[in-house]
Write a protein that holds these residues in place. Sequence first.
Motif, PDB file in Angstrom:
ATOM      1  N   ILE A   1      -8.845  25.244 178.290  1.00 25.65           N
ATOM      2  CA  ILE A   1      -8.773  24.079 177.400  1.00 25.65           C
ATOM      3  C   ILE A   1     -10.127  23.864 176.732  1.00 25.65           C
ATOM      4  N   ASN A   2     -10.113  23.626 175.431  1.00 24.05           N
ATOM      5  CA  ASN A   2     -11.312  23.259 174.701  1.00 24.05           C
ATOM      6  C   ASN A   2     -11.510  21.747 174.821  1.00 24.05           C
ATOM      7  N   GLU A   3     -12.649  21.326 175.374  1.00 25.14           N
ATOM      8  CA  GLU A   3     -12.959  19.913 175.563  1.00 25.14           C
ATOM      9  C   GLU A   3     -13.855  19.452 174.414  1.00 25.14           C
ATOM     10  N   PRO A   4     -13.306  18.719 173.431  1.00 23.13           N
ATOM     11  CA  PRO A   4     -14.108  18.342 172.257  1.00 23.13           C
ATOM     12  C   PRO A   4     -15.344  17.531 172.601  1.00 23.13           C
ATOM     13  N   SER A   5     -15.295  16.732 173.675  1.00 20.70           N
ATOM     14  CA  SER A   5     -16.450  15.898 174.027  1.00 20.70           C
ATOM     15  C   SER A   5     -17.602  16.708 174.612  1.00 20.70           C
ATOM     16  N   GLN A   6     -17.321  17.947 175.006  1.00 20.63           N
ATOM     17  CA  GLN A   6     -18.363  18.817 175.552  1.00 20.63           C
ATOM     18  C   GLN A   6     -18.269  20.181 174.872  1.00 20.63           C
ATOM     19  N   PRO A   7     -18.648  20.260 173.619  1.00 15.68           N
ATOM     20  CA  PRO A   7     -18.511  21.520 172.874  1.00 15.68           C
ATOM     21  C   PRO A   7     -19.304  22.641 173.538  1.00 15.68           C
ATOM     22  N   GLY A   8     -18.727  23.802 173.520  1.00 13.36           N
ATOM     23  CA  GLY A   8     -19.386  24.960 174.124  1.00 13.36           C
ATOM     24  C   GLY A   8     -19.009  25.174 175.570  1.00 13.36           C
ATOM     25  N   ASN A   9     -18.446  24.163 176.236  1.00 14.02           N
ATOM     26  CA  ASN A   9     -18.008  24.309 177.616  1.00 14.02           C
ATOM     27  C   ASN A   9     -16.538  24.706 177.662  1.00 14.02           C
ATOM     28  N   GLU A  10     -16.188  25.438 178.682  1.00 15.61           N
ATOM     29  CA  GLU A  10     -14.816  25.885 178.844  1.00 15.61           C
ATOM     30  C   GLU A  10     -14.272  25.325 180.147  1.00 15.61           C
ATOM     31  N   PHE A  11     -13.002  24.930 180.133  1.00 15.70           N
ATOM     32  CA  PHE A  11     -12.372  24.329 181.284  1.00 15.70           C
ATOM     33  C   PHE A  11     -11.005  24.963 181.499  1.00 15.70           C
ATOM     34  N   MET A  12     -10.558  24.951 182.743  1.00 17.44           N
ATOM     35  CA  MET A  12      -9.146  25.184 182.998  1.00 17.44           C
ATOM     36  C   MET A  12      -8.439  23.854 182.868  1.00 17.44           C
ATOM     37  N   GLY A  13      -7.153  23.859 182.512  1.00 16.83           N
ATOM     38  CA  GLY A  13      -6.481  22.579 182.408  1.00 16.83           C
ATOM     39  C   GLY A  13      -5.030  22.677 182.021  1.00 16.83           C
ATOM     40  N   LEU A  14      -4.417  21.506 181.901  1.00 16.64           N
ATOM     41  CA  LEU A  14      -3.038  21.360 181.496  1.00 16.64           C
ATOM     42  C   LEU A  14      -2.991  20.745 180.102  1.00 16.64           C
ATOM     43  N   CYS A  15      -2.076  21.211 179.290  1.00 17.38           N
ATOM     44  CA  CYS A  15      -1.918  20.701 177.929  1.00 17.38           C
ATOM     45  C   CYS A  15      -0.445  20.363 177.708  1.00 17.38           C
ATOM     46  N   TYR A  16      -0.188  19.156 177.222  1.00 14.61           N
ATOM     47  CA  TYR A  16       1.174  18.679 177.006  1.00 14.61           C
ATOM     48  C   TYR A  16       1.507  18.707 175.516  1.00 14.61           C
ATOM     49  N   LEU A  17       2.558  19.444 175.172  1.00 18.32           N
ATOM     50  CA  LEU A  17       3.027  19.491 173.786  1.00 18.32           C
ATOM     51  C   LEU A  17       4.293  18.659 173.659  1.00 18.32           C
ATOM     52  N   ASN A  18       4.381  17.861 172.604  1.00 19.98           N
ATOM     53  CA  ASN A  18       5.593  17.074 172.397  1.00 19.98           C
ATOM     54  C   ASN A  18       6.675  17.935 171.748  1.00 19.98           C
ATOM     55  N   SER A  19       7.801  17.300 171.407  1.00 17.03           N
ATOM     56  CA  SER A  19       8.932  18.062 170.872  1.00 17.03           C
ATOM     57  C   SER A  19       8.640  18.659 169.502  1.00 17.03           C
ATOM     58  N   GLU A  20       7.610  18.134 168.826  1.00 21.15           N
ATOM     59  CA  GLU A  20       7.201  18.705 167.547  1.00 21.15           C
ATOM     60  C   GLU A  20       6.165  19.809 167.712  1.00 21.15           C
ATOM     61  N   LEU A  21       5.853  20.132 168.958  1.00 20.53           N
ATOM     62  CA  LEU A  21       4.920  21.199 169.328  1.00 20.53           C
ATOM     63  C   LEU A  21       3.487  20.905 168.891  1.00 20.53           C
ATOM     64  N   SER A  22       3.126  19.642 168.850  1.00 21.87           N
ATOM     65  CA  SER A  22       1.732  19.260 168.649  1.00 21.87           C
ATOM     66  C   SER A  22       1.188  18.693 169.955  1.00 21.87           C
ATOM     67  N   VAL A  23      -0.138  18.728 170.115  1.00 23.46           N
ATOM     68  CA  VAL A  23      -0.767  18.318 171.370  1.00 23.46           C
ATOM     69  C   VAL A  23      -0.672  16.805 171.523  1.00 23.46           C
ATOM     70  N   GLN A  24      -0.079  16.364 172.603  1.00 27.29           N
ATOM     71  CA  GLN A  24       0.035  14.940 172.883  1.00 27.29           C
ATOM     72  C   GLN A  24      -0.985  14.493 173.919  1.00 27.29           C
ATOM     73  N   ASN A  25      -1.305  15.374 174.889  1.00 28.19           N
ATOM     74  CA  ASN A  25      -2.230  14.997 175.952  1.00 28.19           C
ATOM     75  C   ASN A  25      -2.733  16.266 176.618  1.00 28.19           C
TER      76      ASN A  25
END
Length: 471
Positions: free
Chosen positions: A245-269
């Motif tokens: 996951i790209n964390e916008p608040s910490q540019p350049g850092n990389e994280f593992m994580g979960l990403c939730y896409l809504n029914s329109e396939l855009s990032v919700q959380n």
Amino acid sequence: MRALFQTFILLVAWSSLTAQEYYNKIFYDYPGYVIWDLVVSDSINYALASDFYLDEFNTGNNYLLVLNVYGKIIDKIELTEYTEGSVFKLFIEGSNFYTLIQKHNPSNLRILKGNLDNHLWELSQPVNLPGVGDIVGYTWIFNSDSIVLIINKPFSIGNTQIVKYSIPDFQNMPSHEEMISYNGLVKNIIPYSKVTNSYLLMATGLDLLDSNFQFMNHLAKDTIYGINGQIVEAIDSGYITFSKINEPSQPGNEFMGLCYLNSELSVQNYSTIAVLPDESVLPAINTCLSKDSNSYFIACHKDIESSLYTDTIKHLYYLGKYDKDLNQVWLKILGGDRKYLIAGVKADGQGGCYVHGMTRLWEYNYATIPFLMRFNADGEITADQDPLSEPMFEFTILGNPGHDWFRYEFGARDRGYVLKIFDVQGREMAVRHLENGFDQGSVANWPDGGYIFQLFSPEGSSVQGGKWIKG
């Protein structure tokens, strides 16, 4: 199983886990095997156990193990010998089961179809991919009348192949089609429910495919690491992905994580997992995601080793639970006592989960041993045996004869065991309330000679006894 169980108490002093946790794991007595996949139901679980020897001359059968909810094997179905390939993925529909089989140093795949009632099975034709090199990435999906495989070879990435088997004509040669304008190493595929007969493909990026499994576009490019980071898993409940996951608040850092896409396939959380700074942020190749009606479960290795399958270095892994809004319920770093390979995590339907894979045990000369662990809703390892069965405990005297100390190791599933020591006249010399692990009591003032010890259960019944010599 009993002989393997008796050795565990010797490992407590070197383990990062407690003796209580050792007694709540299940290690199956199948040296050289790994549990690659698990299908969970209310009363019966199915585990796919594959031969994992690296030496192709030491061959063995594959097994579909039928387990009760406590992990006890109640039935097994022998599948192909290793020369036919090792089984990795499992799908069950009614009384039929399907597995994917890949040969040692794989250059081909085939499907095994079997019946749970009569234990009979049959093999499909191999996929016979064009091009050179071994198959390194593959996934499958079941339609109403076909099984579709999406496959990569290392020297033909970008020439991803779409292979279709007809379920009614299972043993006929499959059809082949190249996926046009696509570059990525495939991981898994799920239906996209809003548009009929379209699909989400997890690979080096999250991609939308049309009804013919052809590439349409990349998704969530600003949040999920796309072409430079593999999407390791996804499921079709709100389209949760587990990836870098790209964390916008910490540019350049990389994280593992979960990403939730809504029914329109855009990032919700999304929710990130901070990896310890002295470790690689990338997961190992077997990273896993599962769900129940209220929660998501993740399991992944904390670090990467190029010799993941062959060395015996102690291995740590993450295990986490998240609610439907991706709030972290709990996150654990486990292992550290031996070499683990996590092959999968599965929700148990009761707020907890199973973790399965393999480990390497010194008592088997570091051959792989399949294991299964169950965690409750609070992230605690729960009992793996039927509570109506005999108590699970081990008591080992260290030194018999002994001298000025009565030394012992103890481990049990339950608390409340009591040790009593008597002299030959029946006089009570010592009473000790036992805790898991190593302990000792001074007997320097006791006369030399023979003594009787008895171990009492939490209910007060005598469960073990014997003779100890001081001299």
